[in-house]
Design an enzyme around this catalytic site. Structure first.
Site, PDB file in Angstrom:
ATOM      1  N   LYS A   1    -105.084  -1.929  71.790  1.00 12.99           N
ATOM      2  CA  LYS A   1    -104.985  -3.313  72.268  1.00 12.99           C
ATOM      3  C   LYS A   1    -104.773  -3.306  73.778  1.00 12.99           C
ATOM      4  O   LYS A   1    -103.993  -2.507  74.291  1.00 12.99           O
ATOM      5  CB  LYS A   1    -103.793  -3.980  71.565  1.00 12.99           C
TER       6      LYS A   1
ATOM      7  N   SER B   1     -98.710 -10.556  65.386  1.00 14.04           N
ATOM      8  CA  SER B   1    -100.013 -10.219  65.974  1.00 14.04           C
ATOM      9  C   SER B   1    -100.723  -9.000  65.404  1.00 14.04           C
ATOM     10  O   SER B   1    -101.901  -8.789  65.689  1.00 14.04           O
ATOM     11  CB  SER B   1     -99.876 -10.042  67.481  1.00 14.04           C
TER      12      SER B   1
ATOM     13  N   SER C   1    -102.536 -12.109  67.794  1.00 20.47           N
ATOM     14  CA  SER C   1    -103.266 -11.910  69.034  1.00 20.47           C
ATOM     15  C   SER C   1    -104.065 -10.606  69.075  1.00 20.47           C
ATOM     16  O   SER C   1    -104.922 -10.442  69.926  1.00 20.47           O
ATOM     17  CB  SER C   1    -102.280 -11.918  70.209  1.00 20.47           C
TER      18      SER C   1
END
Ligand code: GLN
Length: 474
Positions: free
Chosen positions: A77, A176, A152
Site C-alpha cells: 500500500k 482499511s 482505503s
C-alpha cells in the site's frame, strides 16, 4: 497462470524448481500491465527492481538458501514507506517523495527474499472506504468494474483478487484491510494494536494504526503474520509477547470453542438480508464443527462510528501537520511562507483529508476539547470494555465485515456521512485494539463478494486464524 498461485503453492513450485522466481515475477508483471489501465491498483510499478530481486532469489534458491518468502512477488500500500521507492500515500503532496527509511514490517518481508512489484493505490493517507479519495484515480473492483473495491486499501485488495500479486501488505486503522478484502473476495487481517510495528507507516491515527496482510488464503495470512509480528525498538507501542506459531494454529480443530454473535451487528446499519443469511450459514457450520454458539451484546457498538470520527480526525489533524510543503514532497509556488503552507496543503490534499483536518482541529481546540475529544475517548473506553466483557464468555465473535457488498463507483461520494457508515462493522474492533480477519463468505445474488469477520481478544490472533481457516477451508 503462475500469478494465480497462493504463497504456499508458489513456495512449493519454486522449491521443486517447477518454475523460477523470474517466471513467477514476469507472470505478475504481465498481469499488472494487462490490467492496470482498467483496475488502477498500482500507482508505481518497480519492474526492473522486481526482476533483479527475482533473479537474486533464484540464486538463493539454487544455493538451498530459500526461506519462506524467497522469490515470491508482493505489493505494498502506498501509505507504507519503502526505502528508495516513491511513496505518495495516494496524495499529490507527496507526489515526488522518496522515503529515506523503510517500514520495519516491509524490511522483515524483504529480508525473507520477497520480490517487490510496486506501490498500490489507496485513499489518501488511508482516508476512505471506497478508494475514491485517491488523487491517483479510483480503483475498480475486479469482480465488477462498475463497483468500488472498498477502501482505503482498495488497490492492495484488488491486486490480490485480480492475481496481480501473490499477496499485499496494507494498513488498517478503521477497517482499511478488512473492508476492501471483504468487498473483493480475499482474506484481510488486522492484528491487535501493538502486535506489529507501525514504524514507516504514514500515520493516520496513531492509537489505531496497524499493518497487516491481504492474501488469497487464511494460511497465507498466518505465514505473513508470523514473519511481521513482534517487538520493534522503533515503535514503542509494540509488545514483547512472543509470536505464536500462527501456521500451526490454522490447523487446530475448532470443536469446543464458544463463538459469540453480537446482536447489535445484525440490527444496526441496515444489514443487507443476503449478508445476514450468508453469515447464518457459516454459523450453522460452526455448530456442526462442535462450537457452542452464544448471542452476546456489545451495547456501545452504536457509538463506534461517531467516536471513530472524532478520535481519528483529531489524531489525524496533528499527524498531517508535518505535510506543509516544506519538510517533505511537493511545494506550491507562492510568495510568502504562509501562502507556501496554504497552497501546498490546499493543492496536495483531496477534499476528504481537508475535511478531517478541519474536524480534528475543531475537536481538539481549547473550547471544544472536553465536549468532543475527551467525551469520545470516554466512550472509546466503554467500547473496549464491551469487548472485554464479551470475551469473558466467548472465544471469538462472528460478524459481517460490511453491512453491504461493494457499492457503485460514485454512489456515496456526495455524502461523506453515508460513506462513514460503511465502517460500522469494522471500526469497533479498531477502537478496542483487538485483532480481526475478513474471509470470503460467498457472493450476493448480484455476484458480489460477501465478507465474514472473525474478531478475537487482544493478542488472540491464533484463535482468529484458527476459526478463519476452519471456515475458509470447509
Ligand atoms: N474508512 C476508514 C476511514 O476512512 C478506514 C481508515 C483506515 O483503516 N485507514 O477512516
Amino acid at each position: 497462470m503462475l500469478h494465480t498461485l497462493t504463497i504456499q503453492e508458489a513456495r512449493k513450485g519454486l522449491d521443486n524448481r517447477t518454475f523460477s522466481s523470474v517466471e513467477l515475477t514476469q507472470a505478475c508483471l504481465g498481469r499488472i500491465t494487462e490490467r492496470n489501465d482498467e483496475i488502477n491498483a498500482f500507482i508505481t510499478v518497480t519492474k526492473e527492481l522486481a526482476l533483479e530481486e527475482a533473479k537474486y532469489a533464484d540464486g538463493q534458491i539454487a544455493k538451498g538458501k530459500a526461506t519462506q518468502l524467497t522469490g515470491i512477488p508482493f505489493g505494498v500500500k502506498d501509505a507504507i514507506c519503502v526505502k528508495g521507492i516513491r511513496s505518495t500515500g495516494g496524495a499529490t503532496i507527496l507526489d515526488n517523495y522518496i522515503p529515506p527509511h523503510e517500514a520495519t514490517v516491509i524490511t522483515k518481508i524483504r529480508q525473507q527474499g520477497a520480490v517487490l512489484l510496486g506501490k498500490q493505490n489507496c485513499d489518501s493517507f488511508g482516508h476512505g472506504a471506497s478508494n475514491e479519495n485517491s488523487m491517483y484515480g479510483s480503483v475498480k473492483n475486479p469482480k465488477n468494474t462498475t463497483k468500488v473495491p472498498g477502501g482505503s486499501s482498495g488497490g492492495s485488495a484488488a491486486a490480490v483478487a485480480d492475481n496481480q500479486c501473490i499477496f499485499s501488505i496494507a494498513e488498517d486503522t478503521g477497517g482499511s484491510i478488512r473492508q476492501p478484502a471483504g468487498m473483493c473476495g480475499v482474506v484481510g487481517m488486522r492484528p491487535s494494536y501493538g502486535r506489529n510495528s507501525r514504524y514507516g507507516c504514514m500515520p493516520l491515527a496513531s492509537s489505531l494504526d496497524t499493518i497487516g496482510p491481504i492474501t488469497k488464503t487464511v494460511e497465507d495470512a498466518a505465514i505473513i503474520m508470523e514473519i511481521i509480528a513482534g517487538k520493534d525498538e522503533r515503535d514503542a507501542t509494540t509488545v514483547a509477547d512472543p509470536v505464536p506459531d500462527y501456521t500451526e494454529a490454522c490447523q487446530k480443530d475448532i470443536s469446543g470453542l464458544t463463538i459469540g454473535i453480537p446482536k447489535e451487528y445484525f440490527t444496526l446499519g441496515g444489514v443487507d438480508p443476503e449478508i445476514t443469511e450468508a453469515i447464518a450459514r457459516y454459523v450453522t457450520q460452526l455448530e456442526k464443527k462442535g462450537c457452542t454458539i452464544k448471542e452476546v451484546s456489545l451495547p456501545h457498538t452504536k457509538y463506534a462510528v461517531a467516536v471513530y470520527y472524532i478520535v481519528v480526525p483529531s489524531e489525524d489533524s496533528a499527524n498531517l501537520a508535518r505535510l506543509d510543503g516544506i519538510r517533505y514532497g511537493m511545494q506550491a509556488k507562492a510568495e510568502t511562507v504562509y501562502d507556501t503552507y496554504s497552497k501546498s496543503r490546499s493543492q496536495g490534499f483531496p477534499e476528504e483529508v481537508k475535511r478531517r483536518i478541519m474536524i480534528g482541529t475543531y475537536a481538539l481546540s481549547a473550547g471544544y476539547f472536553d465536549a468532543y475529544y475527551k467525551k469520545a475517548q470516554k466512550v472509546r473506553t466503554c467500547i473496549r470494555q464491551d469487548f472485554t466483557n464479551a470475551f469473558s464468555s466467548v472465544d471469538a465473535l462472528i460478524t459481517p465485515t460490511s453491512p453491504f457488498a461493494a457499492f457503485g463507483l460514485g454512489q456515496k461520494t456526495a455524502d461523506p456521512l453515508r460513506m462513514y457508515l460503511a465502517d460500522v462493522m469494522v471500526s469497533p474492533a479498531s477502537l478496542a485494539g483487538v485483532p480481526a480477519i475478513s474471509i470470503p463468505a460467498g457472493n450476493t445474488s448480484e455476484g458480489l463478494p460477501i465478507g465474514l469477520q472473525v474478531i478475537g481478544p487482544r493478542l488472540g490472533e491464533s484463535t482468529v486464524l484458527q476459526i478463519g481457516n476452519s471456515l475458509f477451508t470447509q
